[in-house]
Design a protein around this motif. Structure first.
Motif, mmCIF file in Angstrom:
data_model
loop_
_atom_site.group_PDB
_atom_site.id
_atom_site.type_symbol
_atom_site.label_atom_id
_atom_site.label_comp_id
_atom_site.label_asym_id
_atom_site.label_seq_id
_atom_site.Cartn_x
_atom_site.Cartn_y
_atom_site.Cartn_z
ATOM 1 N N TYR A 195 -1.541 7.858 -14.645
ATOM 2 C CA TYR A 195 -1.531 7.686 -13.192
ATOM 3 C C TYR A 195 -0.266 6.991 -12.701
ATOM 4 O O TYR A 195 0.126 7.128 -11.534
ATOM 5 N N GLY A 196 0.368 6.230 -13.578
ATOM 6 C CA GLY A 196 1.502 5.416 -13.161
ATOM 7 C C GLY A 196 2.666 6.223 -12.611
ATOM 8 O O GLY A 196 3.268 5.866 -11.586
ATOM 9 N N THR A 197 3.004 7.331 -13.271
ATOM 10 C CA THR A 197 4.111 8.162 -12.811
ATOM 11 C C THR A 197 3.831 8.730 -11.429
ATOM 12 O O THR A 197 4.714 8.772 -10.563
ATOM 13 N N PHE A 198 2.596 9.157 -11.228
ATOM 14 C CA PHE A 198 2.202 9.691 -9.919
ATOM 15 C C PHE A 198 2.332 8.619 -8.841
ATOM 16 O O PHE A 198 2.872 8.863 -7.756
ATOM 17 N N LEU A 199 1.850 7.413 -9.121
ATOM 18 C CA LEU A 199 1.912 6.337 -8.140
ATOM 19 C C LEU A 199 3.351 5.979 -7.792
ATOM 20 O O LEU A 199 3.685 5.740 -6.627
ATOM 21 N N THR A 200 4.209 5.938 -8.807
ATOM 22 C CA THR A 200 5.603 5.580 -8.573
ATOM 23 C C THR A 200 6.297 6.580 -7.653
ATOM 24 O O THR A 200 7.178 6.217 -6.860
ATOM 25 N N TRP A 214 -14.251 1.613 11.174
ATOM 26 C CA TRP A 214 -14.027 0.621 10.113
ATOM 27 C C TRP A 214 -12.801 1.000 9.288
ATOM 28 O O TRP A 214 -11.949 0.157 9.000
ATOM 29 N N LEU A 215 -12.706 2.278 8.903
ATOM 30 C CA LEU A 215 -11.564 2.716 8.101
ATOM 31 C C LEU A 215 -10.283 2.699 8.922
ATOM 32 O O LEU A 215 -9.230 2.236 8.446
ATOM 33 N N LEU A 216 -10.347 3.162 10.153
ATOM 34 C CA LEU A 216 -9.150 3.226 10.983
ATOM 35 C C LEU A 216 -8.602 1.840 11.283
ATOM 36 O O LEU A 216 -7.388 1.665 11.419
ATOM 37 N N GLU A 217 -9.471 0.850 11.368
ATOM 38 C CA GLU A 217 -9.013 -0.513 11.614
ATOM 39 C C GLU A 217 -8.269 -1.097 10.417
ATOM 40 O O GLU A 217 -7.530 -2.083 10.561
ATOM 41 N N ARG A 218 -8.448 -0.519 9.237
ATOM 42 C CA ARG A 218 -7.836 -1.044 8.016
ATOM 43 C C ARG A 218 -6.654 -0.209 7.530
ATOM 44 O O ARG A 218 -5.981 -0.594 6.575
ATOM 45 N N GLN A 219 -6.403 0.918 8.147
ATOM 46 C CA GLN A 219 -5.392 1.832 7.619
ATOM 47 C C GLN A 219 -3.992 1.220 7.602
ATOM 48 O O GLN A 219 -3.257 1.371 6.617
ATOM 49 N N GLN A 220 -3.617 0.517 8.647
ATOM 50 C CA GLN A 220 -2.263 -0.038 8.679
ATOM 51 C C GLN A 220 -2.058 -1.067 7.580
ATOM 52 O O GLN A 220 -1.034 -1.064 6.888
ATOM 53 N N ARG A 221 -3.062 -1.951 7.399
ATOM 54 C CA ARG A 221 -2.947 -2.977 6.355
ATOM 55 C C ARG A 221 -3.018 -2.380 4.960
ATOM 56 O O ARG A 221 -2.628 -3.024 3.993
ATOM 57 N N ALA A 222 -3.544 -1.156 4.853
ATOM 58 C CA ALA A 222 -3.671 -0.500 3.556
ATOM 59 C C ALA A 222 -2.492 0.413 3.237
ATOM 60 O O ALA A 222 -2.472 1.043 2.179
ATOM 61 N N GLY A 223 -1.515 0.526 4.153
ATOM 62 C CA GLY A 223 -0.305 1.278 3.859
ATOM 63 C C GLY A 223 -0.339 2.748 4.194
ATOM 64 O O GLY A 223 0.507 3.510 3.712
ATOM 65 N N PHE A 224 -1.278 3.175 5.051
ATOM 66 C CA PHE A 224 -1.346 4.588 5.420
ATOM 67 C C PHE A 224 -1.864 4.724 6.844
ATOM 68 O O PHE A 224 -2.317 3.758 7.452
ATOM 69 N N GLU A 225 -1.796 5.939 7.355
ATOM 70 C CA GLU A 225 -2.422 6.260 8.635
ATOM 71 C C GLU A 225 -3.140 7.597 8.483
ATOM 72 O O GLU A 225 -2.617 8.529 7.861
ATOM 73 N N VAL A 226 -4.338 7.664 9.033
ATOM 74 C CA VAL A 226 -5.065 8.925 9.025
ATOM 75 C C VAL A 226 -4.421 9.845 10.058
ATOM 76 O O VAL A 226 -4.154 9.444 11.199
ATOM 77 N N VAL A 227 -4.142 11.078 9.659
ATOM 78 C CA VAL A 227 -3.434 12.022 10.520
ATOM 79 C C VAL A 227 -4.270 12.333 11.752
ATOM 80 O O VAL A 227 -5.489 12.551 11.662
ATOM 81 N N ILE A 265 1.445 8.397 4.303
ATOM 82 C CA ILE A 265 1.824 7.094 3.753
ATOM 83 C C ILE A 265 2.827 6.411 4.688
ATOM 84 O O ILE A 265 3.831 7.008 5.082
ATOM 85 N N THR A 266 2.551 5.171 5.043
ATOM 86 C CA THR A 266 3.464 4.405 5.898
ATOM 87 C C THR A 266 4.173 3.286 5.144
ATOM 88 O O THR A 266 5.273 2.896 5.508
ATOM 89 N N ASP A 267 3.544 2.749 4.103
ATOM 90 C CA ASP A 267 4.131 1.675 3.307
ATOM 91 C C ASP A 267 3.777 1.941 1.843
ATOM 92 O O ASP A 267 2.677 1.616 1.403
ATOM 93 N N PRO A 268 4.664 2.555 1.077
ATOM 94 C CA PRO A 268 4.321 2.970 -0.295
ATOM 95 C C PRO A 268 3.841 1.832 -1.190
ATOM 96 O O PRO A 268 2.878 2.006 -1.952
ATOM 97 N N THR A 313 2.393 -1.066 -0.393
ATOM 98 C CA THR A 313 1.050 -1.487 0.020
ATOM 99 C C THR A 313 0.022 -0.423 -0.327
ATOM 100 O O THR A 313 -1.094 -0.731 -0.765
ATOM 101 N N PHE A 314 0.394 0.832 -0.148
ATOM 102 C CA PHE A 314 -0.535 1.920 -0.435
ATOM 103 C C PHE A 314 -0.843 1.998 -1.921
ATOM 104 O O PHE A 314 -1.993 2.247 -2.319
ATOM 105 N N ARG A 315 0.167 1.774 -2.774
ATOM 106 C CA ARG A 315 -0.087 1.758 -4.216
ATOM 107 C C ARG A 315 -1.085 0.652 -4.574
ATOM 108 O O ARG A 315 -1.944 0.840 -5.441
#
Length: 238
Positions: free
Chosen positions: A92-97, A142-155, A207-210, A212-214
């Motif tokens: 999984y590491g290569t994919f995450l990087t 609930w999910l949308l309120e956490r997306q920014q802090r989690a490093g992504f945005e739902v399209v 992905i907005t912040d790689p 944080t998203f990792r």
């Protein structure tokens, strides 16, 4: 990091018993590692999720910093006489990087959406307790309120593709709400009964912040991670 996929043989009674208790699955997953990673937040933790895609296909996904050995699960809930080990593990590491800002992916997340409400015994309203969100609209929020802090945005959907005036702005489906209650062995805290509600989110994200998203992918999102919540997996957008 490794991501493992195990197909459960639901024709076996032991497999059905296992799937009926998140506590049993939690124990079986932990036994897959000779030295379970620490859960103090210092590094990636073990996350797991059960996907019931159809009556004939139930999959257990496990993500963790070490490669698991699922021999015991094959004997209990798989096909012991089949050719091959019975599970597939990906590096999984290569994919995450390789994840980069602006990348768009399909995703699946099973989570425990919670909020805080006033404690019924506190007339002044100073005490609160956790409670599960009950409606798909509030679970999605609930999910949308956490997306920014989690490093992504739902399209977001184009306006012409929205079916509702409210609550249909994003590429997001909330499904399979499942209230769970089970008993675990007594511990120092004295708590034995575990109750929580889990739901599954399917959608499309950017992905907005790689970095944080990792961390989100390797540490999980939300509560009840020990019991099959918090693991997000990605798939190419078709």
């Amino acid at each position: 990091m490794y991501l493992t996929r195990f197909r459960v043989n639901t024709a076996r009674s032991e497999a059905r018993r296992l799937l009926g208790s998140p506590h049993l699955v939690h124990g079986a997953v932990n036994m897959s590692f000779s030295t379970p990673p620490p859960r103090d937040g210092s590094g990636p933790r073990v996350l797991w999720r059960v996907d019931r895609n159809s009556p004939a296909e139930t999959l257990l996904f496990i993500a963790g910093p070490a490669r698991p050995d699922l021999t015991h699960l094959v004997e209990q809930a798989g096909w012991p006489a089949a050719d091959g080990p019975g599970w597939t593990t990906f590096a999984y590491g290569t994919f995450l990087t390789a994840l980069a800002k602006g990348d768009t992916w399909g995703f699946r997340l099973t989570a425990n959406p919670l909020h805080h409400i006033r404690h019924p015994d506190d007339k002044e309203g100073a005490r609160t307790k956790r409670a599960a969100h009950q409606t798909p609209y509030h679970q999605a929020r609930w999910l949308l309120e956490r997306q920014q802090r989690a490093g992504f945005e739902v399209v977001r959907k184009p306006v012409e593709r929205r079916l509702l005036e409210r609550g249909d702005e994003h590429e997001l489906i909330v499904r399979d709400q499942r209230p769970l209650q089970f008993r675990r062995p007594p511990s120092k805290s004295g708590r034995e009964d575990v109750r929580f509600t889990k739901v599954t989110f399917d959608g499309r994200l950017r992905i907005t912040d790689p970095d944080t998203f990792r961390r989100t992918l390797t540490h999980g999102l939300g509560k009840a991670k020990a019991y099959g919540c918090g693991l997000m997996t990605l798939a190419p957008v078709r």
